[in-house]
Design an enzyme around this catalytic site. Structure first.
Site, PDB file in Angstrom:
ATOM      1  N   ASP A 122      11.868 -50.761 -63.435  1.00 26.11           N
ATOM      2  CA  ASP A 122      11.850 -49.898 -62.249  1.00 26.11           C
ATOM      3  C   ASP A 122      13.246 -49.647 -61.714  1.00 26.11           C
ATOM      4  O   ASP A 122      13.528 -48.553 -61.214  1.00 26.11           O
ATOM      5  CB  ASP A 122      10.959 -50.511 -61.161  1.00 26.11           C
ATOM      6  CG  ASP A 122       9.506 -50.146 -61.382  1.00 26.11           C
ATOM      7  OD1 ASP A 122       9.245 -48.975 -61.702  1.00 26.11           O
ATOM      8  OD2 ASP A 122       8.644 -51.028 -61.275  1.00 26.11           O
ATOM      9  N   GLU A 157      14.030 -54.175 -57.760  1.00 23.89           N
ATOM     10  CA  GLU A 157      13.618 -53.020 -58.560  1.00 23.89           C
ATOM     11  C   GLU A 157      14.085 -51.714 -57.932  1.00 23.89           C
ATOM     12  O   GLU A 157      14.050 -50.662 -58.557  1.00 23.89           O
ATOM     13  CB  GLU A 157      12.096 -52.964 -58.656  1.00 23.89           C
ATOM     14  CG  GLU A 157      11.482 -54.233 -59.193  1.00 23.89           C
ATOM     15  CD  GLU A 157       9.989 -54.119 -59.360  1.00 23.89           C
ATOM     16  OE1 GLU A 157       9.556 -53.878 -60.484  1.00 23.89           O
ATOM     17  OE2 GLU A 157       9.249 -54.277 -58.366  1.00 23.89           O
ATOM     18  N   CYS A 176      13.304 -59.932 -65.393  1.00 30.14           N
ATOM     19  CA  CYS A 176      12.015 -59.896 -66.077  1.00 30.14           C
ATOM     20  C   CYS A 176      11.654 -58.511 -66.603  1.00 30.14           C
ATOM     21  O   CYS A 176      10.554 -58.296 -67.086  1.00 30.14           O
ATOM     22  CB  CYS A 176      10.907 -60.430 -65.175  1.00 30.14           C
ATOM     23  SG  CYS A 176      10.714 -59.480 -63.674  1.00 30.14           S
ATOM     24  N   HIS A 209      -6.853 -55.158 -81.998  1.00 31.13           N
ATOM     25  CA  HIS A 209      -7.006 -56.553 -82.419  1.00 31.13           C
ATOM     26  C   HIS A 209      -6.565 -56.730 -83.864  1.00 31.13           C
ATOM     27  O   HIS A 209      -5.985 -57.745 -84.224  1.00 31.13           O
ATOM     28  CB  HIS A 209      -8.476 -56.985 -82.290  1.00 31.13           C
ATOM     29  CG  HIS A 209      -8.748 -57.663 -80.990  1.00 31.13           C
ATOM     30  ND1 HIS A 209      -9.979 -57.652 -80.405  1.00 31.13           N
ATOM     31  CD2 HIS A 209      -7.946 -58.372 -80.180  1.00 31.13           C
ATOM     32  CE1 HIS A 209      -9.929 -58.334 -79.279  1.00 31.13           C
ATOM     33  NE2 HIS A 209      -8.698 -58.774 -79.115  1.00 31.13           N
TER      34      HIS A 209
HETATM   35  C1  PEP Z   1      10.103 -54.037 -63.923  1.00 32.70           C
HETATM   36  O1  PEP Z   1       9.972 -53.063 -63.184  1.00 32.70           O
HETATM   37  O2  PEP Z   1      11.152 -54.261 -64.584  1.00 32.70           O
HETATM   38  C2  PEP Z   1       9.005 -54.989 -64.066  1.00 32.70           C
HETATM   39  C3  PEP Z   1       9.152 -56.121 -64.744  1.00 32.70           C
HETATM   40  O3  PEP Z   1       7.830 -54.672 -63.500  1.00 32.70           O
HETATM   41  P1  PEP Z   1       6.749 -53.667 -64.164  1.00 32.70           P
HETATM   42  O4  PEP Z   1       7.235 -53.305 -65.538  1.00 32.70           O
HETATM   43  O5  PEP Z   1       5.465 -54.383 -64.146  1.00 32.70           O
HETATM   44  O6  PEP Z   1       6.814 -52.516 -63.204  1.00 32.70           O
HETATM   45 MG    MG Z   2       8.329 -52.995 -61.808  1.00 41.43          MG
END
Ligand code: PEP
Ligand code: MG
Length: 579
Positions: free
Chosen positions: A463, A439, A510, A195
Site C-alpha cells: 500500500d 502504509e 510485511c 490444490h
Molecule cells: C501491504 O500493504 O504491504 C500489506 C502487507 O497489506 P495488504 O497487502 O494486506 O494490503
Molecule cells: Mg496493506
C-alpha cells in the site's frame, strides 16, 4: 524444430522428459429418459459409482509414501468428504427420481448447480475450490462410463521420465501417477492457486498449468523441457538446449537441498546481526506452510479472510478459536494479528450490504477507518484477539493508519475492551503490544510522532507504494509504474526505520518487498532487522542474509538513498547483490 509453449509454472523447477499425451477429453454426457421401472436400478448404479470412486481414493491414499507432508493427505480427505456430502451423494439421486433420467445426466445437472454457486464467489482462492468439485464429479463420471483410470493409462507406458500432457489433473490423480515415475506435467486448464498446483509444489513435481491447446501442439514421445523460471515448455529441444537444461536442473536441485538445510538455522549476517524472519498468513490452515518455512513468528495475520465469502460476520467465539489455534500451533513464537483491513480490493458479503459504494474505495472507508466507525465490529474482533492473547505472545497491528489521533483512539478502545474483560474475569495479556502499519506516506513522514503511541511498526510496502506513487495496485493498466525502487519509496522506508530505531521500538516490513530477494541486502543495509513474508520466500531470503556483511554495504546503501532515479538505483542494487 523446437517449439515453445507458455503457461503458468507452479514453481521454478525444471523437468526434462518425454510427452505422454492423455487424450481423455471433456466428458460428454447425454440425457436418457428412463422408464419408471428403471429408476431404482439407476439410483443404485449411481450409489455404486460413488462407492467405487471412494474406494479408488482410499487406495490412492494408502499408496502415499510415509514421508509425504501431512497436507497431501488432506487433499484426498477433502475429496472423500465431498463424495459423502449430500450435494454429491444425495442430490443427484433426487434428480434421477424427479427427472427420470440417467445417473450421468443427473450428476451433470447437479455439477451445473454447484458451479453457479461458485460463479457468485469473488475470491480467487475459493474460486479454485471449484476445481476440487470438478475433479470429484469427473471421477464419478468416469466410473459411471467405465473408463480406464489415469493410473492405468500412465503405467502402461514404459518410459519413467514422463511429462504428462493432459486437460487437467486432480490432486488424487497426481498422487496416483507420481509413483509411476513422473518427471512433470502440463495441463491445459487450472491455475497456480489450485490444490493441484499446491500439491505439485509440495511434492516438488515441476508443472506448467493453463497451457491451452497443449495436447494438439505436442506429440506423443516428443522430448520436452519444462522451464519453471520462464513459464515455458520447449518441445523437441536441440542437443545444446538439452545439455544446458540438464546443467540447470542439477543446479536447481542442489539449491533446493541446500535451502532445506537452512530451515532450522538462525538468520544471522556475517557481521553477527540477528534477523527475525516472520511469515505472512491468511487463514489458520496456512500455519503448516509457515512452520515448514522455519519462520520465527507470524508477522502478519490478514484477519479479513475470516470475514470473506460468507453470509454472516464471524462471531467473537469463532474468531477467538481461529486466533487461539494459530497461537497454540506457533508454540510460543509471536503472532501479529492485524485488525480488519476491509474495503478497497477486499470486500465482504457478510452483513455489510447496506454500505454505499465509495467512488474511490482505496481512499475511502477502509481498514481502521471502517473499524473506528463500526465499533461493534471492532470490539468483537478486539475481544477475540485479547482473549486469545492469554494463550501465547500476540501483537495487535492496525492497518491504514494516517493520523496519530487514530492510534490514540485505538488505544482507548482497547482499554475499554480490556476493562470489560477484567470485569468478566476473562484472562488476557495486560501488556499486549500495539503496532501500526506504515502504509500511508503521511504515516511514514511522521513516523517519529507515531513512535510515541505505539510499541512497534511494520511497513506495508504494497500500500505504501500504491499511495505514494498514486497507482491502483489492482489496475493492470498502471502496474508498470509500481516500483519499489522509486527514490521516494526508499526514503519513506528509511525514515520509518530511523524513527523506530530512535524511539527504540521494533520495526518490521510485511509487504511483498520483504520477500523479494532483490531487496534483501538493500533493506539490511537500511537497518531492517525484521522481515515478514509469504512462507515460500523465507528460505531464499535467509540464505541471502546469512551471506551478507551489513557493515560492508553501508557505502552502497548511502549511495542508493542519495540517488535521484530508479535506473541508477537499480544498477547500485545489482552491485550490492553481486558482492
Ligand atoms: C501491504 O500493504 O504491504 C500489506 C502487507 O497489506 P495488504 O497487502 O494486506 O494490503
Ligand atoms: Mg496493506
Amino acid at each position: 524444430m523446437a517449439a515453445q509453449l507458455t503457461g503458468t509454472a507452479v514453481s521454478n523447477a525444471i523437468a526434462i522428459g518425454s510427452a505422454t499425451i492423455i487424450p481423455r477429453g471433456h466428458i460428454h454426457v447425454s440425457q436418457r429418459q428412463l422408464a419408471s421401472n428403471q429408476i431404482e436400478n439407476e439410483k443404485s448404479r449411481y450409489q455404486l459409482a460413488v462407492e467405487t470412486a471412494k474406494r479408488q481414493l482410499i487406495e490412492i491414499s494408502s499408496q502415499i509414501p510415509q514421508d509425504t507432508p501431512a497436507d497431501i493427505y488432506s487433499f484426498i480427505d477433502a475429496h472423500l468428504l465431498m463424495l459423502g456430502d449430500p450435494t454429491l451423494y444425495e442430490a443427484p439421486i433426487d434428480i434421477i427420481e424427479r427427472s427420470q433420467c440417467n445417473a450421468e445426466w443427473a450428476l451433470q445437472k447437479q455439477h451445473d448447480i454447484l458451479l453457479q454457486v461458485f460463479e457468485e464467489i469473488d475470491d480467487p482462492y475459493l474460486q479454485t475450490r471449484r476445481d476440487d468439485v470438478a475433479h470429484v464429479v469427473n471421477r464419478i463420471q468416469r466410473v459411471l462410463m467405465d473408463e480406464a483410470t489415469l493410473s492405468d493409462l500412465v503405467s502402461s507406458q514404459r518410459d519413467n521420465m514422463q511429462i504428462i500432457v493432459i486437460d487437467d489433473l486432480s490432486p488424487a490423480e497426481i498422487i496416483s501417477v507420481h509413483q509411476h515415475g513422473l518427471a512433470g506435467f502440463i495441463t491445459e486448464f487450472g491455475g497456480p492457486l489450485s490444490h493441484s498446483a499446491i500439491l505439485a509444489r509440495s511434492l516438488s513435481i515441476p508443472a506448467l498449468v493453463g497451457v491451452r491447446g497443449a495436447r494438439q501442439l505436442l506429440f506423443p514421445g516428443e522430448n520436452i523441457v519444462l522451464d519453471g523460471e520462464k513459464n515455458t515448455a520447449i518441445a523437441s529441444p536441440d542437443k545444446q538446449t538439452q545439455i544446458w537444461y540438464r546443467h540447470k536442473r542439477r543446479e536447481y536441485r542442489k539449491r533446493q537441498n541446500a535451502l532445506a538445510t537452512l530451515r532450522d538455522e538462525p538468520a544471522v549476517t556475517l557481521d553477527h546481526q540477528s534477523i527475525k524472519l516472520h511469515a505472512n498468513i491468511e487463514l489458520p490452515d496456512d500455519i503448516r506452510a509457515a512452520k515448514k518455512s522455519g519462520c520465527t513468528g507470524i508477522g502478519l495475520l490478514r484477519t479479513e479472510y475470516l470475514y470473506m465469502n460468507r453470509e454472516q460476520l464471524p462471531t467473537e467465539e469463532e474468531q477467538f478459536s481461529a486466533y487461539r489455534s494459530i497461537i497454540r500451533r506457533m508454540k510460543g513464537a509471536p503472532v501479529t494479528i492485524r485488525t480488519l483491513d476491509l474495503g478497497a480490493d477486499k470486500q465482504v458479503d457478510s452483513g455489510r450490504n447496506d454500505m454505499p459504494l465509495p467512488s474511490n474505495p482505496a481512499l475511502g472507508l477502509r481498514a481502521i477507518r471502517l473499524c473506528l466507525q463500526d465499533l461493534e465490529l471492532f470490539y468483537t474482533q478486539l475481544r477475540a484477539i485479547l482473549r486469545a492473547s492469554a494463550y501465547g505472545p500476540v501483537r495487535i497491528m492496525i492497518p491504514m493508519i494516517s493520523t496519530v489521533h487514530e492510534i490514540r483512539q485505538v488505544r482507548t478502545h482497547i482499554q475499554t475492551v480490556q476493562y470489560a474483560l477484567r470485569r468478566e474475569r476473562i484472562r488476557f495479556d495486560e501488556n499486549i503490544p500495539l503496532g501500526t502499519m506504515i502504509e500511508v506516506p503521511a504515516a511514514a513522514i511522521t513516523a517519529n510522532q507515531f513512535a510515541k503511541y505505539c510499541d512497534f511498526m511494520s511497513i506495508g510496502t504494497n500500500d505504501l507504494i500504491q499511495y505514494t506513487l498514486a497507482i491502483d495496485r489492482v489496475d493492470d493498466s498502471v502496474n508498470y509504474l509500481y516500483n519499489p525502487m522509486h527514490p521516494a519509496i526508499l526514503k519513506l522506508i528509511k525514515m520509518t526505520i530511523d524513527a523506530c530505531d530512535k524511539a527504540e521500538i521494533p520495526i518490521s516490513m510485511c509487504g511483498e518487498m520483504a520477500g523479494d530477494i532483490r531487496f534483501t541486502r538493500l533493506l539490511l543495509g537500511m537497518g531492517l532487522k525484521e522481515f515478514s513474508m509469504q512462507p515460500s520466500a523465507l528460505l531464499e531470503v535467509k540464505s541471502i542474509i546469512n551471506k551478507t556483511n551489513v557493515e560492508k554495504l553501508s557505502r552502497f546503501t548511502k549511495r542508493v538513498l542519495r540517488s535521484k532515479d530508479s535506473g541508477n538505483i537499480y544498477d547500485l542494487i545489482h552491485t550490492i547483490n553481486a558482492h
